[in-house]
Scaffold this motif. Sequence first.
Motif, PDB file in Angstrom:
ATOM      1  N   ARG A  53       0.819  -1.223   0.000  1.00 12.47           N
ATOM      2  CA  ARG A  53       0.000   0.000   0.000  1.00 12.47           C
ATOM      3  C   ARG A  53       0.842   1.256   0.000  1.00 12.47           C
ATOM      4  O   ARG A  53       0.340   2.344  -0.233  1.00 12.47           O
ATOM      5  CB  ARG A  53      -0.960  -0.008   1.196  1.00 12.47           C
ATOM      6  N   THR A  54       2.133   1.113   0.287  1.00 14.09           N
ATOM      7  CA  THR A  54       3.029   2.259   0.199  1.00 14.09           C
ATOM      8  C   THR A  54       3.734   2.287  -1.154  1.00 14.09           C
ATOM      9  O   THR A  54       4.772   2.905  -1.302  1.00 14.09           O
ATOM     10  CB  THR A  54       4.062   2.260   1.344  1.00 14.09           C
ATOM     11  N   VAL A  89       7.362  12.373   0.211  1.00 17.13           N
ATOM     12  CA  VAL A  89       7.806  13.102  -0.985  1.00 17.13           C
ATOM     13  C   VAL A  89       6.719  13.050  -2.057  1.00 17.13           C
ATOM     14  O   VAL A  89       6.388  14.065  -2.671  1.00 17.13           O
ATOM     15  CB  VAL A  89       9.141  12.518  -1.514  1.00 17.13           C
ATOM     16  N   ILE A  90       6.157  11.874  -2.264  1.00 12.07           N
ATOM     17  CA  ILE A  90       5.095  11.717  -3.266  1.00 12.07           C
ATOM     18  C   ILE A  90       3.891  12.574  -2.903  1.00 12.07           C
ATOM     19  O   ILE A  90       3.334  13.279  -3.756  1.00 12.07           O
ATOM     20  CB  ILE A  90       4.697  10.230  -3.399  1.00 12.07           C
ATOM     21  N   LEU A  91       3.499  12.538  -1.638  1.00 10.27           N
ATOM     22  CA  LEU A  91       2.348  13.333  -1.202  1.00 10.27           C
ATOM     23  C   LEU A  91       2.608  14.828  -1.374  1.00 10.27           C
ATOM     24  O   LEU A  91       1.720  15.577  -1.796  1.00 10.27           O
ATOM     25  CB  LEU A  91       2.000  13.025   0.255  1.00 10.27           C
ATOM     26  N   LYS A  93       4.510  16.256  -3.584  1.00  4.66           N
ATOM     27  CA  LYS A  93       4.387  16.568  -5.018  1.00  4.66           C
ATOM     28  C   LYS A  93       2.927  16.600  -5.444  1.00  4.66           C
ATOM     29  O   LYS A  93       2.519  17.454  -6.237  1.00  4.66           O
ATOM     30  CB  LYS A  93       5.158  15.542  -5.855  1.00  4.66           C
ATOM     31  N   GLN A  94       2.122  15.690  -4.916  1.00  5.55           N
ATOM     32  CA  GLN A  94       0.703  15.675  -5.258  1.00  5.55           C
ATOM     33  C   GLN A  94       0.002  16.925  -4.733  1.00  5.55           C
ATOM     34  O   GLN A  94      -0.833  17.503  -5.430  1.00  5.55           O
ATOM     35  CB  GLN A  94       0.039  14.414  -4.709  1.00  5.55           C
ATOM     36  N   ILE A  95       0.334  17.332  -3.535  1.00  3.37           N
ATOM     37  CA  ILE A  95      -0.276  18.542  -2.964  1.00  3.37           C
ATOM     38  C   ILE A  95       0.106  19.765  -3.791  1.00  3.37           C
ATOM     39  O   ILE A  95      -0.733  20.626  -4.070  1.00  3.37           O
ATOM     40  CB  ILE A  95       0.112  18.709  -1.476  1.00  3.37           C
ATOM     41  N   LYS A  96       1.365  19.844  -4.214  1.00  4.89           N
ATOM     42  CA  LYS A  96       1.780  20.950  -5.080  1.00  4.89           C
ATOM     43  C   LYS A  96       1.005  20.918  -6.400  1.00  4.89           C
ATOM     44  O   LYS A  96       0.592  21.959  -6.907  1.00  4.89           O
ATOM     45  CB  LYS A  96       3.286  20.883  -5.343  1.00  4.89           C
ATOM     46  N   GLY A  97       0.785  19.723  -6.934  1.00  3.66           N
ATOM     47  CA  GLY A  97       0.015  19.583  -8.172  1.00  3.66           C
ATOM     48  C   GLY A  97      -1.421  20.019  -7.993  1.00  3.66           C
ATOM     49  O   GLY A  97      -1.994  20.691  -8.861  1.00  3.66           O
ATOM     50  N   ILE A  98      -2.010  19.671  -6.864  1.00  2.00           N
ATOM     51  CA  ILE A  98      -3.390  20.086  -6.566  1.00  2.00           C
ATOM     52  C   ILE A  98      -3.467  21.606  -6.470  1.00  2.00           C
ATOM     53  O   ILE A  98      -4.378  22.230  -7.031  1.00  2.00           O
ATOM     54  CB  ILE A  98      -3.883  19.416  -5.274  1.00  2.00           C
ATOM     55  N   ALA A  99      -2.503  22.197  -5.783  1.00  2.00           N
ATOM     56  CA  ALA A  99      -2.486  23.658  -5.642  1.00  2.00           C
ATOM     57  C   ALA A  99      -2.340  24.332  -7.001  1.00  2.00           C
ATOM     58  O   ALA A  99      -3.004  25.338  -7.277  1.00  2.00           O
ATOM     59  CB  ALA A  99      -1.358  24.076  -4.704  1.00  2.00           C
TER      60      ALA A  99
END
Length: 112
Positions: A53-54, A89-91, A93-99
């Motif tokens: 799951r990781t 790190v992945i999260l 990057k995803q948060i930056k993408g969402i923003a």
Amino acid sequence: MGEVAKEAKVSTSAIRHWEKESLVHPQRNLDSGFRQFDIEDIRKIFIIRTVQRTVFSLEIVREVLKEIENNKITQTREIASHALDQVNVILFKQIKGIAACDYLLKTIDEEE
């Protein structure tokens, strides 16, 4: 197999795959041919599910299982800590993408 899959919240095909990859080794009932999972197999299924799951490969899963089987808890802890760092790190990057998407949508809305 269905009961184990339901309890572990994984698909039966995942368990079959892990068996094919020699991560678990259930015995076969001679009369019915059904797989019989002992407590060690069930424990491994929960560990595999958690590690996968990781977003790790089966090679990492094998490494974790090997370290646990050899009671090398320190190494297992290091693998888990590294896993957590990678997930963070992945999260991020995803948060930056969402923003960025949110900013783009707001910019488009302002121009309409």
